[in-house]
Scaffold this active site. Structure first.
Site, PDB file in Angstrom:
ATOM      1  N   TYR A 129      61.017  33.605  50.370  1.00 26.96           N
ATOM      2  CA  TYR A 129      61.326  32.466  49.497  1.00 26.96           C
ATOM      3  C   TYR A 129      62.741  31.935  49.696  1.00 26.96           C
ATOM      4  O   TYR A 129      63.103  30.901  49.150  1.00 26.96           O
ATOM      5  CB  TYR A 129      61.120  32.851  48.024  1.00 26.96           C
ATOM      6  N   LYS A 152      54.146  45.374  55.253  1.00 26.06           N
ATOM      7  CA  LYS A 152      53.184  45.110  56.332  1.00 26.06           C
ATOM      8  C   LYS A 152      53.834  45.552  57.642  1.00 26.06           C
ATOM      9  O   LYS A 152      53.992  44.751  58.580  1.00 26.06           O
ATOM     10  CB  LYS A 152      52.812  43.621  56.350  1.00 26.06           C
ATOM     11  N   ASP A 193      48.196  44.906  51.857  1.00 27.51           N
ATOM     12  CA  ASP A 193      46.812  44.451  51.633  1.00 27.51           C
ATOM     13  C   ASP A 193      45.959  45.582  51.074  1.00 27.51           C
ATOM     14  O   ASP A 193      45.177  45.393  50.137  1.00 27.51           O
ATOM     15  CB  ASP A 193      46.206  43.868  52.923  1.00 27.51           C
ATOM     16  N   ASP A 200      55.320  39.115  44.326  1.00 24.64           N
ATOM     17  CA  ASP A 200      54.889  37.980  43.513  1.00 24.64           C
ATOM     18  C   ASP A 200      53.385  38.096  43.253  1.00 24.64           C
ATOM     19  O   ASP A 200      52.897  37.967  42.122  1.00 24.64           O
ATOM     20  CB  ASP A 200      55.203  36.691  44.294  1.00 24.64           C
ATOM     21  N   ASP A 251      51.336  39.902  39.696  1.00 22.88           N
ATOM     22  CA  ASP A 251      50.399  39.108  38.890  1.00 22.88           C
ATOM     23  C   ASP A 251      49.038  39.783  38.830  1.00 22.88           C
ATOM     24  O   ASP A 251      48.377  39.802  37.785  1.00 22.88           O
ATOM     25  CB  ASP A 251      50.246  37.699  39.464  1.00 22.88           C
TER      26      ASP A 251
END
Ligand code: NAD
Length: 368
Positions: free
Chosen positions: A142, A192, A225, A249, A253
């Site tokens: 970001y 990852k 993942d 992020d 959630d």
């Protein structure tokens, strides 16, 4: 010892309403537990724009840098939608996070037994769930450069850069390990590393910090993942999850929704340690200013009240009082007291924001 200082920024919409209940609880701690704070209050977001023409006054920013903790309600609302981007209410919040350098975002996902039916997952998968996601908040995709939409070979290309320095990984890893020591002593780091160099570095640095200073904490690594799958398959296997800005992020959630309602979710954003050894900190509910219910006494104050509990635990060394407050919320829910957001279709009559505050204060009294 100096009285610890707390800056309250209630903000807009239901931010004001839920903070009114938090203030009653702060008063209760002063009267009944002799825990007092040097409390100051300022507007933020739209309220600050109305008062000063800016979503965060410089004086408020300076105070936020000085105090032991900031407690924020929520910002924003339709009244401010047409303002220039530079003075939108959210800019106030972003400035606080940026200038206080709050790099570790803590998002607990805790499922109160009484609300287990609210989860979209089976009750036995979520009942008793208590995990914490630590998301790196000030770097990664970001913020990394280069970023933008560029022209290349006659077509547009959108670019963002996943970039982490060793120091950025090191400091957020330390936050996660410190936190784990106060909980169940387990960190699972998600990255990852199988496909991203930034992930390889992430894994190396987290491992090095662990070996150097936190070997007593149990560390595991997981690809992000797989982490998402495990969160919905068996979330109770985790204690603290450490991850970067982008994955955090999404994963936070996802974890939050395991527990039901937005009105129940607190958060903390922590920065570097101050002179007193505690990190710079801002505590806030995850929800926004909820313009659809503002001014109607419908807001659930629990997320903001549980944010105060986090402040008691992480900024004020009052872990037992934080437990007391969390238990009071849990008992109220177990007694069937519900604001509208926590009602099933045929669930009876919801209580108002202040009635929920009353019920929590009553439980605090009985805890003495
Ligand atoms: P929101 O979180 O304000 O509301 C989403 C839905 O959840 C609404 O239906 C609302 O009524 C409900 N809800 C939220 N909190 C609740 C509570 N405590 N009790 C009962 N119900 C609750 O998100 P939104 O509608 O997308 O955004 C509204 C405004 O808030 C926008 O201006 C947005 O920019 C701002 N916002 C601010 C923050 C923040 O201050 N941290 C976070 C998110 C959104």
């Amino acid at each position: 010892m100096n009285t610890p200082s707390l800056l309250i920024l209630a903000g807009d919409g239901i931010g004001q309403e839920v903070m009114a209940e938090v203030k009653r609880i702060i008063d209760w701690f002063g009267e009944k537990r002799d825990i007092t704070f040097d409390v100051s209050e300022d507007p933020v977001g739209g309220a600050a724009y109305d008062a000063h023409g800016t979503p965060l006054h410089d004086d408020t920013m300076a105070k936020a840098q000085e105090v032991d903790a900031v407690l924020l309600g929520a910002v924003g609302g339709p009244k401010y939608d047409d303002l220039d981007f530079s003075v939108k209410p959210e800019r106030g919040l972003l400035r606080l996070r940026k200038e206080m350098d709050l790099f570790a975002n803590l998002r607990p996902a805790q499922c109160f037994d009484a609300l287990a039916d609210f989860s979209s997952l089976k009750k036995d998968v979520v009942a008793g769930l208590d995990i914490m996601i630590v998301r790196e908040l000030t770097s990664g995709s970001y913020f990394g450069e280069p970023r933008g939409i560029f022209e290349e070979d006659g077509q547009r290309v959108g670019i963002n850069t996943q970039r982490y320095t060793e120091a950025e990984i090191d400091r957020v890893a330390r936050s996660a390990f410190e936190l784990a020591r106060r909980r169940n002593n387990k960190v699972c780091s998600m990255d990852k590393a199988n496909v991203m160099e930034s992930g390889i570095l992430w894994r190396e640095v987290v491992t090095a910090v662990h070996q150097a200073d936190y070997a007593d904490v149990k560390l595991s690594h997981m690809y992000a993942d797989n982490g998402a799958m495990q969160l919905v398959r068996d979330p109770k296997q985790f204690d603290v999850i450490l991850t970067d800005n982008l994955f955090g992020d999404i994963l936070s959630d996802c974890a939050a929704m395991l527990t039901g309602s937005l009105g129940m979710l607190p958060s903390a954003s922590l920065g570097a340690p101050m002179e007193n050894g505690h990190p710079k900190a801002m505590y806030e509910p995850v929800h926004g200013s909820a313009p659809d219910i503002m001014g109607q006494g419908k807001a659930n104050p629990c997320a903001c009240i549980l944010s105060l509990a986090m402040a008691l635990r992480y900024s004020f060394d009052q872990g037992e009082e934080a437990d007391r407050l969390e238990r009071a919320v849990e008992s109220v829910l177990a007694n069937g007291v519900r604001t509208g957001d926590l009602m099933q279709a045929d669930g009876g009559t919801p209580v108002s924001t202040s009635e929920m505050g009353d019920a929590i204060l009553e439980q605090l009294e009985t805890s003495l």
